[in-house]
Design a protein around this motif. Structure first.
Motif, PDB file in Angstrom:
ATOM      1  N   UNK A 211     -44.698  23.643  36.797  1.00 12.41           N
ATOM      2  CA  UNK A 211     -44.625  22.241  37.206  1.00 12.41           C
ATOM      3  C   UNK A 211     -43.358  21.986  38.018  1.00 12.41           C
ATOM      4  N   UNK A 212     -42.248  22.528  37.537  1.00 13.92           N
ATOM      5  CA  UNK A 212     -40.979  22.301  38.252  1.00 13.92           C
ATOM      6  C   UNK A 212     -41.037  22.878  39.660  1.00 13.92           C
ATOM      7  N   UNK A 213     -41.637  24.058  39.765  1.00 15.24           N
ATOM      8  CA  UNK A 213     -41.722  24.694  41.087  1.00 15.24           C
ATOM      9  C   UNK A 213     -42.615  23.871  42.033  1.00 15.24           C
ATOM     10  N   UNK A 214     -43.779  23.433  41.519  1.00 19.53           N
ATOM     11  CA  UNK A 214     -44.687  22.643  42.371  1.00 19.53           C
ATOM     12  C   UNK A 214     -44.017  21.359  42.840  1.00 19.53           C
ATOM     13  N   UNK A 215     -43.252  20.770  41.944  1.00 19.03           N
ATOM     14  CA  UNK A 215     -42.579  19.515  42.302  1.00 19.03           C
ATOM     15  C   UNK A 215     -41.525  19.740  43.377  1.00 19.03           C
ATOM     16  N   UNK A 216     -40.736  20.803  43.201  1.00 18.44           N
ATOM     17  CA  UNK A 216     -39.642  20.982  44.161  1.00 18.44           C
ATOM     18  C   UNK A 216     -40.158  21.567  45.482  1.00 18.44           C
ATOM     19  N   UNK A 217     -41.145  22.468  45.406  1.00 22.49           N
ATOM     20  CA  UNK A 217     -41.618  23.113  46.629  1.00 22.49           C
ATOM     21  C   UNK A 217     -42.443  22.178  47.513  1.00 22.49           C
ATOM     22  N   UNK A 218     -43.284  21.338  46.862  1.00 24.38           N
ATOM     23  CA  UNK A 218     -44.208  20.513  47.658  1.00 24.38           C
ATOM     24  C   UNK A 218     -43.982  19.011  47.488  1.00 24.38           C
ATOM     25  N   UNK A 219     -43.075  18.623  46.619  1.00 28.98           N
ATOM     26  CA  UNK A 219     -42.837  17.192  46.400  1.00 28.98           C
ATOM     27  C   UNK A 219     -44.011  16.476  45.755  1.00 28.98           C
ATOM     28  N   UNK A 220     -44.735  17.170  44.871  1.00 28.74           N
ATOM     29  CA  UNK A 220     -45.931  16.584  44.256  1.00 28.74           C
ATOM     30  C   UNK A 220     -45.609  15.922  42.911  1.00 28.74           C
ATOM     31  N   UNK A 221     -46.289  14.823  42.631  1.00 33.15           N
ATOM     32  CA  UNK A 221     -46.312  14.307  41.262  1.00 33.15           C
ATOM     33  C   UNK A 221     -47.378  15.106  40.519  1.00 33.15           C
ATOM     34  N   UNK A 222     -47.079  15.551  39.308  1.00 39.55           N
ATOM     35  CA  UNK A 222     -48.043  16.378  38.584  1.00 39.55           C
ATOM     36  C   UNK A 222     -48.564  15.628  37.359  1.00 39.55           C
TER      37      UNK A 222
ATOM     38  N   UNK B 230     -49.840  11.019  16.247  1.00 40.39           N
ATOM     39  CA  UNK B 230     -48.480  10.748  16.722  1.00 40.39           C
ATOM     40  C   UNK B 230     -47.710  12.037  16.951  1.00 40.39           C
ATOM     41  N   UNK B 231     -47.941  13.009  16.093  1.00 41.29           N
ATOM     42  CA  UNK B 231     -47.210  14.257  16.281  1.00 41.29           C
ATOM     43  C   UNK B 231     -47.725  15.006  17.519  1.00 41.29           C
ATOM     44  N   UNK B 232     -49.024  14.944  17.782  1.00 45.61           N
ATOM     45  CA  UNK B 232     -49.543  15.532  19.028  1.00 45.61           C
ATOM     46  C   UNK B 232     -48.944  14.827  20.246  1.00 45.61           C
ATOM     47  N   UNK B 233     -48.889  13.506  20.170  1.00 42.84           N
ATOM     48  CA  UNK B 233     -48.330  12.743  21.295  1.00 42.84           C
ATOM     49  C   UNK B 233     -46.859  13.108  21.491  1.00 42.84           C
ATOM     50  N   UNK B 234     -46.133  13.259  20.371  1.00 42.17           N
ATOM     51  CA  UNK B 234     -44.711  13.614  20.478  1.00 42.17           C
ATOM     52  C   UNK B 234     -44.533  14.973  21.154  1.00 42.17           C
ATOM     53  N   UNK B 235     -45.402  15.925  20.818  1.00 37.69           N
ATOM     54  CA  UNK B 235     -45.341  17.244  21.475  1.00 37.69           C
ATOM     55  C   UNK B 235     -45.592  17.111  22.976  1.00 37.69           C
ATOM     56  N   UNK B 236     -46.556  16.260  23.329  1.00 36.79           N
ATOM     57  CA  UNK B 236     -46.872  16.077  24.747  1.00 36.79           C
ATOM     58  C   UNK B 236     -45.731  15.371  25.476  1.00 36.79           C
ATOM     59  N   UNK B 237     -45.071  14.444  24.792  1.00 38.10           N
ATOM     60  CA  UNK B 237     -43.922  13.756  25.390  1.00 38.10           C
ATOM     61  C   UNK B 237     -42.794  14.763  25.640  1.00 38.10           C
ATOM     62  N   UNK B 238     -42.617  15.677  24.694  1.00 35.29           N
ATOM     63  CA  UNK B 238     -41.634  16.752  24.871  1.00 35.29           C
ATOM     64  C   UNK B 238     -41.924  17.579  26.107  1.00 35.29           C
ATOM     65  N   UNK B 239     -43.195  17.976  26.207  1.00 38.81           N
ATOM     66  CA  UNK B 239     -43.612  18.799  27.340  1.00 38.81           C
ATOM     67  C   UNK B 239     -43.379  18.038  28.642  1.00 38.81           C
ATOM     68  N   UNK B 240     -43.700  16.742  28.618  1.00 37.02           N
ATOM     69  CA  UNK B 240     -43.486  15.919  29.807  1.00 37.02           C
ATOM     70  C   UNK B 240     -42.005  15.865  30.168  1.00 37.02           C
ATOM     71  N   UNK B 241     -41.180  15.637  29.150  1.00 37.57           N
ATOM     72  CA  UNK B 241     -39.751  15.526  29.426  1.00 37.57           C
ATOM     73  C   UNK B 241     -39.157  16.836  29.930  1.00 37.57           C
ATOM     74  N   UNK B 242     -39.665  17.956  29.404  1.00 32.79           N
ATOM     75  CA  UNK B 242     -39.121  19.253  29.815  1.00 32.79           C
ATOM     76  C   UNK B 242     -39.598  19.683  31.194  1.00 32.79           C
ATOM     77  N   UNK B 243     -40.747  19.163  31.627  1.00 32.75           N
ATOM     78  CA  UNK B 243     -41.301  19.641  32.901  1.00 32.75           C
ATOM     79  C   UNK B 243     -41.319  18.558  33.965  1.00 32.75           C
TER      80      UNK B 243
END
Ligand SMILES: *Cc1c(COP(=O)(O)O)cnc(C)c1O
Length: 376
Positions: free
Chosen positions: A225-236, A24-37
């Motif tokens: 991730x943020x750059x790829x999303x804004x520059x190319x409109x990609x889901x990552x 659960x703690x690993x998943x929480x870290x990954x959720x954080x990373x997802x939310x931040x990026x």
């Protein structure tokens, strides 16, 4: 959790113990990373397809990444409507492909020939290509997807135009990496090759292979991730396996014999490398809880109970001399261990215990002679 206490209260060894709180703690870290990026995170089922793990992943992450029809089925059975299921494999079979297109939301073809043969059968999945940037980061070629003559993915530099029916790109090139340099180099190559063509795609799956929760500085990933999303409109997408379960698994074993061979203390365990084949494949000693620094106690060669001469876990040092019945705990063996375990020599598979979030331990899997008999 005090594993020392736990190991002495297990009813049986050898046993795998999986700790829900760590997962659960690993998943929480990954959720954080997802939310931040603003990326999406899939769990790579092949690391450990245990139902309890899939059920933890299902509501928290964005879906699953699979490598075969059976993995696709188990992922689908434990998925919600909004979970994505991604597949890539050199082994896609023609006769299974229709079902795969019904189970998986995203399919990344491993070769041009595979894509030309199978894509006409597809109705609803989003189609992509697995590309190979041919950037090697692994020292051992056996674990390097970018090795010479690799079977994993289409050489990036051989593809100049992305076919119009292709909506996504996939790559996966590292293992147990703890910095983002390989990722940055790979993205650089991808942009060099395709430039603005990337805008015609919908998604980019950057594979697994990073121990995301153990990386201190997440900023390079987030920025990328943020750059790829804004520059190319990609889901990552990313698809970690070991980062979810690796440090959550423990193998508890008992000493069943001790003797001296050529002057060295040997302790035979009731497990073997067949319960954790990567010990033999990688020739790497797994971490053992509670060992002393070398030179500070009694050194032992811990060996498995199979007939294979090289069935050896490694040399470890203990404060006290080992005796028959002592229990030892290997840690950090949650990924690619139980899934590869086998009954070589007719020794039973380890029992499996689940340590739940309230520290209650329960036996969730036990095999017996009938399972062995039925297999053969
Ligand atoms: C094995 C694999 C993963 C997961 O790798 P980890 O090292 O466990 O994170 C993800 N994607 C692909 C294509 C894989 O082969």
């Amino acid at each position: 959790m005090d594993l020392n206490h736990l190991k002495n209260n297990l009813n049986s060894t050898p046993a795998y113990v999986f700790d829900e709180n760590i997962i659960s703690s690993n998943i929480a870290e990954l959720v954080n990373l997802r939310n931040n990026s603003d990326c999406q995170v899939l769990y790579s089922v092949k690391a450990l397809p245990l139902e309890q793990v899939l059920n933890l992943v299902k509501p928290a992450l964005d879906g699953f990444s699979v490598s075969s029809l059976f993995e696709a089925r188990i992922a689908k059975e434990t998925s919600t409507e909004k979970n994505s299921i991604h597949i890539t494999s050199p082994g896609l079979r023609d006769h299974e492909f229709k079902e795969i297109t019904e189970l998986c939301s995203h399919i990344s073809f491993n070769s041009i020939t595979q894509s030309l043969r199978l894509q006409k059968t597809n109705k609803q999945a989003s189609l992509g290509l697995r590309l190979n940037p041919k950037l090697s980061f692994a020292k051992d070629q056996r674990f390097d997807p970018c090795r010479p003559f690799s079977k994993l993915g289409i050489a990036l530099d051989s593809l100049t135009d992305i076919p119009k029916e292709i909506e996504g790109i996939h790559f996966h090139t590292v293992f147990s990496n703890t910095d983002y340099l390989p990722l940055e180099k790979t993205i650089h190559l991808l942009e060099q090759q395709f430039g603005a063509q990337l805008k015609q795609l919908k998604w980019l799956n950057m594979g697994g292979g990073y121990l995301y929760p153990q990386i201190n500085n997440q900023q390079p990933f987030i920025d990328l991730v943020k750059r790829l999303k804004s520059q190319y409109g990609l889901e990552i997408f990313i698809e970690p396996g070991k980062a979810v379960v690796g440090n959550a698994g423990f193998l508890v074993t008992s000493v069943i014999d001790c003797f001296i061979s050529d002057g060295k203390n040997i302790a035979v365990l009731d497990t073997s490398v067949n319960h954790n084949p990567e010990v033999f494949e990688y020739q790497k000693s797994p971490h053992l809880l509670q060992t002393e620094k070398q030179g500070n106690g009694h050194p032992y060669l811990l060996v498995g109970s199979s007939c294979l001469a090289g069935d050896i876990f490694g040399e470890y040092t203990f404060k006290n001399q080992l005796k028959i019945g002592d229990r030892l705990v290997f840690s950090n063996v949650g990924a690619y261990s139980l899934i590869k375990a086998n009954r070589f020599n007719g020794y039973n598979l380890p029992d499996v215990y689940w340590l739940d979030k309230h520290h209650k331990v329960s036996l969730i899997k036990h095999n017996d002679y009938q399972d062995y008999r039925q297999q053969w």
